[in-house]
Design an enzyme around this catalytic site. Structure first.
Site, PDB file in Angstrom:
ATOM      1  N   THR A  12      18.129  13.503 -48.876  1.00 52.86           N
ATOM      2  CA  THR A  12      18.943  14.039 -47.786  1.00 52.86           C
ATOM      3  C   THR A  12      19.813  12.951 -47.167  1.00 52.86           C
ATOM      4  O   THR A  12      20.375  13.133 -46.094  1.00 52.86           O
ATOM      5  CB  THR A  12      18.051  14.666 -46.695  1.00 52.86           C
ATOM      6  N   ALA A 248      16.165   4.244 -39.238  1.00 51.84           N
ATOM      7  CA  ALA A 248      16.391   5.634 -39.625  1.00 51.84           C
ATOM      8  C   ALA A 248      17.679   5.705 -40.418  1.00 51.84           C
ATOM      9  O   ALA A 248      18.345   4.695 -40.620  1.00 51.84           O
ATOM     10  CB  ALA A 248      16.466   6.512 -38.383  1.00 51.84           C
ATOM     11  N   LYS A 249      17.996   6.930 -40.818  1.00 49.16           N
ATOM     12  CA  LYS A 249      19.183   7.080 -41.655  1.00 49.16           C
ATOM     13  C   LYS A 249      20.449   6.683 -40.922  1.00 49.16           C
ATOM     14  O   LYS A 249      21.460   6.399 -41.514  1.00 49.16           O
ATOM     15  CB  LYS A 249      19.267   8.499 -42.191  1.00 49.16           C
ATOM     16  N   ARG A 250      20.385   6.653 -39.592  1.00 51.19           N
ATOM     17  CA  ARG A 250      21.589   6.276 -38.848  1.00 51.19           C
ATOM     18  C   ARG A 250      21.899   4.787 -38.996  1.00 51.19           C
ATOM     19  O   ARG A 250      22.992   4.351 -38.696  1.00 51.19           O
ATOM     20  CB  ARG A 250      21.464   6.665 -37.378  1.00 51.19           C
TER      21      ARG A 250
END
Ligand SMILES: [Zn+2]
Length: 273
Positions: A12, A248-250
């Protein structure tokens, strides 16, 4: 018995250094024990999983130094290794749980639940479901906007010894509540899929982030209800940034993809691991 470990990314987004840190521990534990490492592609959520992230995963992991003996690209005795191709297994487990009276249908919206509970939260911040639909007449499987929940044995302590963190104990109904087993958009939940797959793939130890510690208690109840033998568990501390926030993905700049493009060497990134 051969040690069987696994790494199980969700496509994702791009994998970042925090994922790599946990996966590295999983790989090390498998190697030290002369075991097998399985790569499982957790692509069940069709609304978020994207093929370009699967391709990126299959490039970035080997670049970083990962090697697996079974997986979606190399096959193996427990194929398929893409969760999106394993729906019949999840459905069979669902039927077994339904026949055993362990689950019930729930028509509450997120908003209904938030209004009903005045926000008691589980230890991992999930809302504790107030049990509104526990006693209602069951719906047909596949009913639109109906999810299915596992009824937890209120007041029971679920205990286990974690390989990294030692003795753990969580009380059902207090530390976590009735959790979703099958989502209202007709997707098996993470909790169900991961238990069914770890059992079917004969995983002997699950290595993952400490954010999933409470979920281990949920999953142990599922193993018991499905009459499956649970694996061992080893929960790793999560990597944090310089401000102490979880990676995190950020944190785009810390994706393996970007680090590679910036000319970083995996050995240098792994220094001290
Ligand atoms: Zn409900």
């Amino acid at each position: 018995m051969t040690y069987r470990g696994r790494i199980a990314p969700s496509p994702t987004g791009y994998l970042h250094l925090g994922h790599a840190r946990t996966f590295w521990t999983a790989q090390q534990r498998a190697r030290e024990r002369g075991g097998v490492l399985v790569l499982r592609n957790e692509d069940l959520d069709a609304s978020r999983a994207r093929p370009e992230f699967v391709r990126a995963m299959l490039e970035d992991l080997p670049w970083f130094g990962f090697a697996w003996q079974e997986g979606p690209d190399v096959g193996g005795p427990f194929a398929p290794y893409n969760q999106s191709e394993r729906l019949p297994f999840y459905r069979a487990a669902f039927e077994q749980l339904r026949a055993g009276g362990f689950i019930y249908s729930c028509t509450c919206s997120r908003r209904d639940i938030q209004q009903a509970v005045r926000a008691p939260h589980a230890l991992d911040d999930e809302v504790i479901y107030p049990g509104t639909c526990r006693g209602k007449q069951g719906m047909e499987f596949g009913t639109l906007k109906c999810s299915w929940r596992f009824r937890v044995p209120d007041g029971e302590s679920v205990s286990f010894v974690d390989g990294a963190l030692g003795s753990q104990s969580f009380v059902a109904g207090r530390d976590f509540g009735d959790f979703v087993l099958w989502r209202h958009d007709n997707v098996p939940s993470y909790q169900l899929a991961v238990v069914v797959d770890d059992a079917a793939m004969q995983i002997s130890e699950v290595v993952r982030g400490a954010d999933l510690l409470v979920s281990t208690a949920r999953q142990l109840l599922l193993y018991r209800a499905l009459r499956l033998r649970p694996p061992g568990f080893f929960h790793c501390p999560l990597m944090v940034d310089e401000r102490g926030e979880r990676l995190a993905k950020r944190h785009e700049s810390l994706s393996l993809r970007q680090l590679r493009a910036a000319g970083k060497e995996p050995a240098e990134l792994r220094a001290g691991w």
